[in-house]
Write a protein that holds these residues in place. Structure first.
Motif, PDB file in Angstrom:
ATOM      1  N   VAL A 316     -24.147  38.163 -41.061  1.00 36.70           N
ATOM      2  CA  VAL A 316     -25.733  36.814 -39.530  1.00 36.70           C
ATOM      3  C   VAL A 316     -26.564  36.893 -40.378  1.00 36.70           C
ATOM      4  CG1 VAL A 316     -26.085  36.140 -37.759  1.00 36.70           C
ATOM      5  CG2 VAL A 316     -23.688  37.875 -37.683  1.00 36.70           C
ATOM      6  N   HIS A 332     -21.104  31.766 -40.011  1.00 36.33           N
ATOM      7  CA  HIS A 332     -21.161  32.383 -39.216  1.00 36.33           C
ATOM      8  C   HIS A 332     -21.514  32.174 -37.458  1.00 36.33           C
ATOM      9  CE1 HIS A 332     -20.428  35.850 -36.998  1.00 36.33           C
ATOM     10  NE2 HIS A 332     -20.065  37.551 -37.698  1.00 36.33           N
ATOM     11  N   VAL A 334     -22.354  33.175 -34.608  1.00 30.79           N
ATOM     12  CA  VAL A 334     -23.687  33.354 -34.480  1.00 30.79           C
ATOM     13  C   VAL A 334     -24.858  33.070 -34.312  1.00 30.79           C
ATOM     14  CG1 VAL A 334     -25.059  36.059 -34.313  1.00 30.79           C
ATOM     15  CG2 VAL A 334     -22.396  35.876 -33.934  1.00 30.79           C
ATOM     16  N   ALA A 335     -25.019  33.038 -36.223  1.00 31.99           N
ATOM     17  CA  ALA A 335     -25.744  31.295 -36.236  1.00 31.99           C
ATOM     18  C   ALA A 335     -25.932  30.544 -36.018  1.00 31.99           C
ATOM     19  CB  ALA A 335     -25.706  31.056 -38.012  1.00 31.99           C
ATOM     20  N   TRP A 336     -24.463  29.815 -35.939  1.00 29.97           N
ATOM     21  CA  TRP A 336     -24.293  28.244 -34.721  1.00 29.97           C
ATOM     22  C   TRP A 336     -24.618  28.699 -33.651  1.00 29.97           C
ATOM     23  CZ3 TRP A 336     -18.402  28.089 -36.257  1.00 29.97           C
ATOM     24  CH2 TRP A 336     -18.504  27.741 -36.838  1.00 29.97           C
ATOM     25  N   ALA A 337     -24.522  29.614 -32.664  1.00 31.68           N
ATOM     26  CA  ALA A 337     -25.239  29.526 -31.290  1.00 31.68           C
ATOM     27  C   ALA A 337     -26.379  30.532 -31.275  1.00 31.68           C
ATOM     28  CB  ALA A 337     -24.485  30.892 -30.981  1.00 31.68           C
ATOM     29  N   VAL A 338     -27.109  30.248 -32.230  1.00 37.30           N
ATOM     30  CA  VAL A 338     -28.949  30.429 -32.781  1.00 37.30           C
ATOM     31  C   VAL A 338     -29.554  28.873 -32.712  1.00 37.30           C
ATOM     32  CG1 VAL A 338     -31.011  31.476 -34.176  1.00 37.30           C
ATOM     33  CG2 VAL A 338     -29.082  32.973 -32.923  1.00 37.30           C
TER      34      VAL A 338
END
Length: 363
Positions: A316, A332, A334-338
């Motif tokens: 990530v 990733h 998780v990066a999309w969510a951030v």
């Protein structure tokens, strides 16, 4: 310092950072392009290094003269020009690599050192952690609002405040420096822990030596991160003293400790190099050679090595190719969510649905 002198000085500082940035990168990452070891000194790479230095110096003289004559936002324009010149050199080196087929017939690979999971680099101990300390605030604080100042109060000399006016102290305005110190004290160590768990930047040709040097590099970066938190907290402490009129301190006294946030990492990067490649090698590490070259993964890096996107990479957070920084793997989830959370916050703030905290002239 007059505004003109400050503007010209900023141009010079930006130019110095732009000049040393390519020199701090790994020899195998000239301008963010992955090249084999024996191509690090290729004539095409050397030519682009020299061209970049000449163009940055020329731009520094030009924008310095414009800043001296007109002032204004010329440092920002100069910074954008330096980024454009860096990207130009990146494109030139990448084109030379593609034309010359520098990776043709080579055994490519990556190295993973399991000790970074079984025995990760520890965050510095409690003795190194930043602590926040602020004096007890008075009943009322200088915040530059519209309530007239009673005669028994001294005039406010804080930056951004009206010397003839006061406002009743709310819980937030009175304890704003302390609250900011608490955020810094939590955020910096948390960010440090994330970086210590990020994917290591290792060399497939020299796996053992690069892993050892990267450990040293990470420990230095962790200490610098906590030192930066301490400097920010100290600046907030000085700003609180001025805000509450305990001492009549100028803006420079509050901002000066923040210089460590820039000078400290630059000094460490100059000594250690990107990923620790400049650190001294132990006996025997010079001869280490696995027979592999680092895998050519330029297709996953964009904007001269600042943006990384690879859906098949489980990492990530990883070390960026540009300067002393880390970046998110935008492939990733998780990066999309951030990124989505940050974009949502910005959109809500721009539309006025939520109000972000206002700056009350602490500095």
């Amino acid at each position: 310092m007059t505004p003109v002198v400050a503007t010209v000085t900023t141009v010079v500082l930006v130019g110095c950072v732009a000049l040393i940035t390519p020199a701090l990168a790994r020899p195998t990452l000239p301008f963010g392009v992955r090249v084999p070891d024996d191509r690090a000194a290729d004539p095409a790479v050397i030519a682009q290094r020299r061209s970049y230095v000449r163009l940055v110096l020329l731009a520094m003289v030009l924008f310095g003269a414009l800043a001296a004559a007109f002032g204004g936002l010329w440092p920002a324009a100069f910074g954008a020009t330096c980024l454009a010149l860096y990207y130009r050199a990146h494109r030139k080196v990448r084109a030379a690599k593609r034309t010359g087929q520098w990776y043709a017939g080579r055994r490519q690979g990556v190295t993973v050192h399991t000790s970074f999971r079984s025995d990760p680099v520890a965050c510095p101990g409690p003795g190194s952690c930043p602590r926040s300390r602020s004096p007890s605030p008075p009943r009322r604080s200088a915040c530059g609002a519209t309530t007239p100042c009673p005669p028994r109060w001294r005039p406010c000399t804080g930056s951004g405040a009206d010397p003839a006016r006061r406002a009743p102290t709310s819980a937030f305005t009175a304890f704003e420096p302390v609250l900011l110190q608490a955020v810094v004290t939590v955020a910096f160590p948390a960010l440090t822990l994330v970086l210590l768990r990020a994917r290591p930047d290792l060399d497939a040709a020299r796996p053992a030596g690069s892993a050892r040097r990267y450990r040293v590099y990470l420990r230095g970066m962790a200490r610098l991160s906590l030192l930066g938190a301490a400097c920010v907290n100290f600046s907030l402490f000085i700003a609180a003293l001025r805000l509450w009129e305990v001492f009549a301190l100028g803006t420079a006294a509050a901002v000066l400790p923040l210089a460590a946030l820039v000078l400290g990492p630059l000094a460490w990067e100059w000594r250690a190099g990107q990923g620790g490649h400049r650190l001294p090698r132990l006996p025997g590490e010079e001869k280490e050679d696995s027979g592999l070259v680092q895998r050519d993964d330029d297709r996953h890096w964009h904007l001269a090595g600042t943006v990384y996107a690879n859906r098949h990479d489980p990492a990530v957070v990883l070390h960026a190719r540009f300067g002393q920084s880390w970046t998110l793997n935008l492939g990733h989830p998780v990066a999309w969510a951030v990124v989505a959370a940050l974009a949502t916050l910005v959109l809500l703030a721009l539309t006025g649905i939520i109000d972000l905290p206002e700056r009350h002239g602490l500095f």
